[in-house]
Design an enzyme around this catalytic site. Sequence first.
Site, PDB file in Angstrom:
ATOM      1  N   HIS A 119       0.838  -1.206   0.000  1.00 34.38           N
ATOM      2  CA  HIS A 119       0.000   0.000   0.000  1.00 34.38           C
ATOM      3  C   HIS A 119       0.872   1.254   0.000  1.00 34.38           C
ATOM      4  O   HIS A 119       0.681   2.162  -0.830  1.00 34.38           O
ATOM      5  CB  HIS A 119      -0.909  -0.040   1.233  1.00 34.38           C
ATOM      6  N   GLU A 120       1.840   1.323   0.913  1.00 37.67           N
ATOM      7  CA  GLU A 120       2.675   2.524   1.008  1.00 37.67           C
ATOM      8  C   GLU A 120       3.547   2.698  -0.234  1.00 37.67           C
ATOM      9  O   GLU A 120       3.784   3.821  -0.680  1.00 37.67           O
ATOM     10  CB  GLU A 120       3.534   2.472   2.269  1.00 37.67           C
ATOM     11  N   HIS A 123       1.624   4.414  -2.925  1.00 37.20           N
ATOM     12  CA  HIS A 123       1.704   5.868  -2.755  1.00 37.20           C
ATOM     13  C   HIS A 123       3.009   6.392  -3.351  1.00 37.20           C
ATOM     14  O   HIS A 123       3.018   7.363  -4.117  1.00 37.20           O
ATOM     15  CB  HIS A 123       1.641   6.239  -1.273  1.00 37.20           C
ATOM     16  N   HIS A 129      -5.510   7.442  -2.490  1.00 39.95           N
ATOM     17  CA  HIS A 129      -6.504   6.480  -2.030  1.00 39.95           C
ATOM     18  C   HIS A 129      -7.682   6.412  -2.996  1.00 39.95           C
ATOM     19  O   HIS A 129      -8.024   7.402  -3.658  1.00 39.95           O
ATOM     20  CB  HIS A 129      -6.998   6.859  -0.627  1.00 39.95           C
TER      21      HIS A 129
END
EC number: 3.4.24.-
Length: 570
Positions: A119-120, A123, A129
């Site tokens: 997830h990070e 980014h 998101h």
Amino acid sequence: AVFLQFMAVITSTWLTHLFEGDIAVNPKRNAILDQTRRWKFPIPYILTDSLDLNAKGVILQAFEEYRLRSCVDFKPYEGESTYISFVKLSGCWSYVGDDGTGQNVSIGARCDTKAIVQHELLHALGFYHEQSRSDRDDYVKIWWDEIEEGKGHNFNKYEDDFITDLNTPYDYESIMHYRPFSFNKNESIPTITTTIPYFNDVIGQRLDFSEVDITRLNRMYDCAETHTLLDQCSFELINICGMIQNEDDNTDWVQTLSSPSDGDHTLEGRCRDSGYFMKFDTSSGAVGSTALLESRILYPKRSEQCLQFFYKMTGAAGDNLVIWIRSDDGTGAVNTIRKIHTITGDGDDAWKIAHVNLKMSKKFRYIFQGIRGSAGSSGAILIDDITLTETVCPSLVWQIRNFTGVLATTPVGTSVRSKCVYNAEGYSFGVSVYPNGRESEYPDYIGATLHLCSGENDGVMQWPAENRQATIVALDQDPDVTLRMSSTRSFTSDNNTRWDKPTATSDAVWDESCRCYRGQDYGWSTFISHNQLQRRSFLKNDDLIITADFNDLTHLIKTEVPITPMSHII
């Protein structure tokens, strides 16, 4: 190290201004639309020694997921001007896009899971998101009155001149979606709900990338191929993935349509009388009759591969399925042949999973050989859903049959146990699964734990078995490995007595089933929920497949390398 500490101080000033909860970035810049902020691959990285050892291990696991599904790649930092430095600061967060001067990704306390790192890193690669999309109000409702005071900005949405969906639909299943109770002020009331109620239990999943996550990533970075996927085939197309029949055998493998008597594995339980597999008929012909099915020529980039496939042997015990390798003989011709693994039928006609380690560094083919074992054989050998990746096969593979029956008959707090296996070093270990929860507080979850077992190597192994990363996976059996959303959890052993040699004088207990001492269970009470098990393909054919590893991370204890501060940093 001094410079990294300096950067941590500078970065800490952003923590009170995190955008969308885990983004440290000036929100006027957007990597998706600004191509100058997209990374060049491989991305240099530093694993600072502020990280927990387990976090270092799961970061490397996350890298492998990117390599399997996309063209994204990573390399150890060697003085480049731009890089990602993984640090343990407060929480889990990242900048968005490539700043061009080096940047932190924080993997803080309780952030050390593979999915959170994935997830990070999304980014860092330029993604916001999911619920930030301009069209999000068509799909979710934000309950503004239930949001914690001062946190409402985390639910802002942005127009399509700021972020883009890359021409993909709204994705409730995205690994980038908020959970229902994100930033809530009342623990029992959600801040975000879905227009279609079914997806209230889906949003915020932290299993793995969704299919749309991967589509967006590959579109953004123009990925034409992945790094570690060599081959996969479910035999649904008439070209059978470029596989060829050998002309020197007795008969052929036949592409066969699923039927009530011989069901296909790919679509098992989804579609009736559809789906194909390859079949070698062992009901006729002389004993020893054989059929050879060869893959296309493959060109490995690494020196280790894992061949995973499903097979079914419906004849009498004694039929054989043999895996061979045909490799480069030194002249460029693929002629050198070598036997790798043999599976002998045991009279059980269920679909089973197999993993076979290969160690190929030159071009090669893999071969399936079916052999009629006896005159009394009256069935067939079936193969389906082949995957070949440039990774190491798991040490432990455990197929729990009739899992709905196991759920129905196993009391809360009671486990079923795998056989004990050896890891590459020689430690023996096993896995326990608690079908209805390890503790009474979590009856709607499966618990999963790992324990040491006494074994033949114990006299030479080092004890306690510390700095080993235990990883347990509940396998999503999707035939396309790039679309699997398995449940993966890891922890790293320490010097606790539970990692001492299992003996009669330790805390271990004697287990008659393995004729060994089993150490204490350690793991998770909430490994995966019963609801999640019913989604995707966790229980195909009513089988739950668990894999596990116990790998040495000692080489990762000291990984931090010095960097040279750039002259314009004040």
